[in-house]
Design a protein around this motif. Sequence first.
Motif, PDB file in Angstrom:
ATOM      1  N   LEU A 178       1.044  -1.252   0.047  1.00  0.00           N
ATOM      2  CA  LEU A 178      -0.024  -0.429  -0.541  1.00  0.00           C
ATOM      3  C   LEU A 178       0.751   1.296   0.606  1.00  0.00           C
ATOM      4  N   ASP A 179       1.954   1.159  -0.285  1.00  0.00           N
ATOM      5  CA  ASP A 179       3.358   2.270  -0.222  1.00  0.00           C
ATOM      6  C   ASP A 179       2.352   2.647  -1.068  1.00  0.00           C
ATOM      7  N   ASN A 180       2.738   4.035  -1.774  1.00  0.00           N
ATOM      8  CA  ASN A 180       2.725   5.064  -2.241  1.00  0.00           C
ATOM      9  C   ASN A 180       3.770   5.196  -3.841  1.00  0.00           C
ATOM     10  N   GLY A 181       3.816   5.499  -4.544  1.00  0.00           N
ATOM     11  CA  GLY A 181       5.178   5.669  -5.584  1.00  0.00           C
ATOM     12  C   GLY A 181       4.393   4.617  -6.436  1.00  0.00           C
ATOM     13  N   SER A 182       5.004   4.496  -7.782  1.00  0.00           N
ATOM     14  CA  SER A 182       4.774   3.942  -8.994  1.00  0.00           C
ATOM     15  C   SER A 182       5.561   2.823  -9.027  1.00  0.00           C
ATOM     16  N   SER A 183       4.904   2.109  -9.571  1.00  0.00           N
ATOM     17  CA  SER A 183       5.470   0.895 -10.390  1.00  0.00           C
ATOM     18  C   SER A 183       7.297   1.220 -10.075  1.00  0.00           C
ATOM     19  N   ARG A 184       8.349  -0.208  -9.795  1.00  0.00           N
ATOM     20  CA  ARG A 184       9.422  -0.235 -10.588  1.00  0.00           C
ATOM     21  C   ARG A 184       9.617  -1.485  -9.133  1.00  0.00           C
ATOM     22  N   THR A 185      10.852  -0.970 -10.107  1.00  0.00           N
ATOM     23  CA  THR A 185      11.440  -3.063  -9.846  1.00  0.00           C
ATOM     24  C   THR A 185      13.289  -2.512  -9.088  1.00  0.00           C
ATOM     25  N   GLU A 186      13.387  -3.537  -8.793  1.00  0.00           N
ATOM     26  CA  GLU A 186      14.856  -3.856  -8.001  1.00  0.00           C
ATOM     27  C   GLU A 186      14.504  -5.200  -7.786  1.00  0.00           C
ATOM     28  N   ASP A 187      16.880  -5.099  -7.795  1.00  0.00           N
ATOM     29  CA  ASP A 187      16.760  -6.572  -8.006  1.00  0.00           C
ATOM     30  C   ASP A 187      16.437  -7.330  -8.449  1.00  0.00           C
ATOM     31  N   GLY A 188      15.851  -7.410  -9.683  1.00  0.00           N
ATOM     32  CA  GLY A 188      15.042  -8.203 -10.368  1.00  0.00           C
ATOM     33  C   GLY A 188      13.577  -8.465 -10.148  1.00  0.00           C
ATOM     34  N   ILE A 189      12.843  -7.342  -9.007  1.00  0.00           N
ATOM     35  CA  ILE A 189      12.006  -7.909  -8.526  1.00  0.00           C
ATOM     36  C   ILE A 189      10.738  -6.566  -7.999  1.00  0.00           C
ATOM     37  N   ARG A 190       9.873  -6.707  -8.456  1.00  0.00           N
ATOM     38  CA  ARG A 190       8.936  -5.721  -9.358  1.00  0.00           C
ATOM     39  C   ARG A 190       8.053  -5.518  -8.260  1.00  0.00           C
TER      40      ARG A 190
END
Length: 439
Positions: free
Chosen positions: A415-427
């Motif tokens: 539920l955190d705000n913010g756009s979809s992003r990818t970190e270390d291959g994890i969306r």
Amino acid sequence: MLTAKLKKRDLYLNRMIAFQDTGMIKVMTGIRRCGKSSLMKLMAGRLRENGVQDSQLIEMNFESMRFSEMDARSFYEYVKERVLPNRRMYLFFDEVQRVQGWENAVNSFRVDFDCDIYITGSNAYLLSSELSTYLSGRYVEIKVLPLSFREFVDFHGYRITERKLPAGGMKKIMTGPDGESYDPRELFDAYVRFGGMPMLADIGLEIDRVTAALEGVYSAAVVNDILERERRKGRKRITDPILLRKVILFLADNIGNTTSATSIGNTLINEGLLEDGNRKTKPATQTILSYIDALTEAYIFYGIKRFDIKGKEYLRTLGKYYIVDVGLRNYLLGYRGGDSGRILENIIYFELLRRRYDVAVGKIDHQEIDFIAIQADRKIYIQVTETMNAPETRERELAPFRGIRDHHEKLVITLDNGSSRTEDGIRIVNAIDYLLDNE
């Protein structure tokens, strides 16, 4: 026109249309009041709009007193008298399981007449071995659930628009029937509080009315689809209404927790929840299992198995249960804001079912993945968390992914705000955006 008065639910209606005139019996299943009858009316209305005459449609709702005394023979004769020679007939049978021996009649319609058949039922017993014996390979089940969040927004008269942010990116805006603009989180909080039973769109989101409506859903599901059905079938599995309610309250309070029949019995005794009346001893594990089976057959709770990712096998113990509607849970337990993480998990589980994934809980060594979602050749490992802002929470949610050696998609829904992003291959995606997405 009938179809103009009913909200479309294309997710299910399109599945019905896909099997129209195929020879397959369309079986809509789901908890009471989740919208199965409306879907039947929508389908019948669509047929009329496409040139099918009223005389070609036979619609029977077996909750009506008009049909309350029917048995399989009188059911068959009623339909036979209304079948037109040399015309294709469309047969709609609502809550057909109330007719003793209905399977024989429905199978005879399929054999004897040129017809397309649609039926609904509020108990999984409808699709037990009894039906399979008669209709093996000749029916398709369409599993109907309460409203998704996106459907909830639509049913309550809100329109979704997007506007460009000055700093870049897009933001969703909800415009209400009153013309006012609302943040999607405001609507999501209403969905979390009141749930997705379709009739709430007619009565409004006012707490006393919602409570009365959900009490009706609960009574219909428990009294009609469990207790009365047991009496009609002459079975002796569910003999203690007090114990049944205690099991319901336990499961509702423990959505998303690993659960066993033994642990339920122990907890009910240890917390003094079985001290009503003369009951002093812990119910047998098999008794608890029978009560849980009855609740899942009535589509009140859905069980989910654990899958050992390394061992590649389902585990027999410590599955989880989720309640079909979070509004129903709030009716049973009262609204408790501190449960928001588990409620979000509950909501995501049913969203995955709507999107036609097979879902399991993942186990890897001593860690757990909230969901493994499988659909055809696609597999997604999913963690659900209210927030990842705290470093320790972030580490807890991401750590299980590190032990997975395959290259299937990994997803965190928060539920955190913010756009979809990818970190270390994890969306990482926002839960509200995920729920509003037409995947």
